[in-house]
Design an enzyme around this catalytic site. Structure first.
Site, PDB file in Angstrom:
ATOM      1  N   GLN A 119       7.302  -0.502   6.727  1.00 31.02           N
ATOM      2  CA  GLN A 119       6.168  -1.387   6.953  1.00 31.02           C
ATOM      3  C   GLN A 119       6.171  -2.517   5.924  1.00 31.02           C
ATOM      4  OE1 GLN A 119       1.923  -0.524   5.797  1.00 31.02           O
ATOM      5  NE2 GLN A 119       1.703  -0.274   8.018  1.00 31.02           N
ATOM      6  N   TYR A 176      -5.804  -6.049   5.380  1.00 31.58           N
ATOM      7  CA  TYR A 176      -4.816  -6.872   4.676  1.00 31.58           C
ATOM      8  C   TYR A 176      -4.625  -8.205   5.413  1.00 31.58           C
ATOM      9  CZ  TYR A 176      -3.815  -2.864   1.683  1.00 31.58           C
ATOM     10  OH  TYR A 176      -3.919  -1.837   0.778  1.00 31.58           O
ATOM     11  N   ARG A 202      -1.131  12.363   6.750  1.00 32.92           N
ATOM     12  CA  ARG A 202      -1.579  13.397   5.822  1.00 32.92           C
ATOM     13  C   ARG A 202      -1.303  14.828   6.319  1.00 32.92           C
ATOM     14  NH1 ARG A 202      -7.275  10.958   3.584  1.00 32.92           N
ATOM     15  NH2 ARG A 202      -7.451  10.235   5.736  1.00 32.92           N
ATOM     16  N   CYS A 253      -4.550  19.417   6.353  1.00 34.23           N
ATOM     17  CA  CYS A 253      -5.177  18.417   5.487  1.00 34.23           C
ATOM     18  C   CYS A 253      -6.673  18.672   5.545  1.00 34.23           C
ATOM     19  CB  CYS A 253      -4.847  17.018   5.991  1.00 34.23           C
ATOM     20  SG  CYS A 253      -5.840  15.702   5.261  1.00 34.23           S
ATOM     21  N   CYS A 264      -6.330  12.150  -2.315  1.00 35.32           N
ATOM     22  CA  CYS A 264      -5.163  11.267  -2.259  1.00 35.32           C
ATOM     23  C   CYS A 264      -5.584   9.797  -2.208  1.00 35.32           C
ATOM     24  CB  CYS A 264      -4.271  11.622  -1.082  1.00 35.32           C
ATOM     25  SG  CYS A 264      -5.106  11.689   0.528  1.00 35.32           S
TER      26      CYS A 264
END
Length: 390
Positions: free
Chosen positions: A119, A185, A331, A354, A362
């Protein structure tokens, strides 16, 4: 906001037979995936402080590939240091000096039989620099931060850096590049009406707000040829004035038309993740599947659903009901790399889940710019982790 209740019916079939769709193949571009499980990018902060691939990065992704997931997507990798970086220990692909480590990383994944994807990201206004780049200089956080409103030269420069990083990833041996258009982002900042208040051809109308992301996709595709280019896709911003499905679904169709190989669907941004309603939502099983299902209705390219999909029967039903084409386990695989084998051999009761009861340790760690660990790991594995990072 959409909601969806998953219906699971009893089935006497066991293991791989009970999960025949989950263990069936699928093509992404010219690539054949062995099954329908993908590990989406999950930032863990194991890179060296210089952004180079560390031995811990190699060990981590090798283990994730050993899980049997058909495709492993390496976490957010910076395309332009320092302006694009989201923090310390962020992987970098902005210079040829990182090629050697990236080659080892691609090989570590592919040697275990998985498709290797990486990515590429520009953090935009979340970059840990003074005066970071942003579509507009508006302090939506209310923290008194200032931003560099991107001019046309900035826009062209970022596009070039994405293309150069993609070429570097291809040279390193990766099979797929994924553009990070989610989590608030830079690519998602342009499509967001909450962030993007521009008045030129990159702001205002939906067509204008889509322009930047579509231009980046075209530049990258032109640069890497027939290499598949996926897109991490923010379907809903989960903010009162943010991106909603009414705008994101036309964007999904536009990305497909522009040649995106797949859409990996997510919801929320760093601003909305701390909203109480979203905090509650994000600990629920399958909390982003409704978004993937909405996108899936609009496009023909593969759609990845993720978000606390913990059980094999649930993953199978998502696929059978046409909610998605692929299941994203980040996860869950990190907590238990044996997830696929336990599902395949009817040993789901042995899966180490998880657990949201840890308070998202995390995520809290990486938000503090510290390498992440899982509270579900054994004492021995946590001791090994501490020996490397403390």
């Amino acid at each position: 906001m959409l909601s969806w209740t998953l219906k699971i019916t009893p089935d006497k079939m066991k293991g791989a037979a009970m999960h025949s769709r989950l263990f069936s193949g699928l093509k992404i571009g010219s690539l054949e995936l062995d099954n329908r499980v993908v590990m989406p990018p999950m930032y863990v902060g194991y890179a060296k402080e210089t952004g180079e691939v560390s031995q811990m990065v190699l060990d981590h992704y090798s283990l994730m590939a050993q899980s049997g997931a058909a495709m492993i997507v390496v976490e957010s990798t910076s395309i332009d240091h320092p302006m694009a970086g989201g923090g310390a220990r962020t992987l970098r692909a902005d210079d040829d000096c990182f090629l050697d480590g990236l080659e080892k990383l691609a090989e570590a994944i592919k040697s275990q039989g998985a498709v290797a994807a990486i990515q590429l990201n520009h953090a935009g206004r979340f970059s840990v620099v003074t005066n970071p780049l942003s579509p507009t200089n508006i302090d939506t956080f209310g923290l008194g931060r200032t931003y560099k409103e991107m001019d046309k030269d900035d826009i062209a420069h970022v596009g070039d850096k994405f293309a150069e990083a993609a070429v570097r990833a291809k040279k390193a041996g990766f099979d797929v590049v994924e553009l990070h258009g989610a989590t608030g982002y830079l690519l998602s900042q342009f499509i967001s009406p909450w962030v993007n208040r521009r008045t030129d051809e990159y702001g205002g109308s939906l067509d204008n707000r889509m322009r930047f992301g579509l231009e980046i996709l075209k530049k990258v595709r032109d640069a890497v040829g027939d290499m598949p280019v996926g897109f991490r896709f923010m379907a809903h911003e989960w903010l009162p004035e943010g991106l909603e499905l009414v705008d994101s679904l036309p964007y999904a169709r536009a990305l497909e038309k522009a040649g995106a190989a797949y859409l990996s669907v997510s919801g929320g941004s760093w601003e909305s993740f701390m909203v109480p309603e979203v905090l509650i939502k994000s600990i629920q099983p399958c909390y982003m599947v409704d978004l993937a299902a909405a996108v899936k209705k609009e496009v023909e390219i593969p759609v990845i659903a993720a978000g606390r999909i913990q059980e094999g029967a649930v993953a199978e039903r998502i696929l059978l009901e046409g909610k998605a084409d692929l299941i994203g386990l980040a996860r869950p695989l990190w907590a238990d790399p044996g997830w696929l084998e336990k599902v395949r051999h009817d040993r789901e009761d042995e899966i180490i889940p998880c657990s949201p009861s840890c308070g998202d340790t995390c995520m809290q760690l990486v938000m503090s710019f510290k390498p992440a660990y899982c509270t579900q790991w054994s004492k021995e594995k946590r001791a090994e982790w501490k020996a490397k990072f403390e």
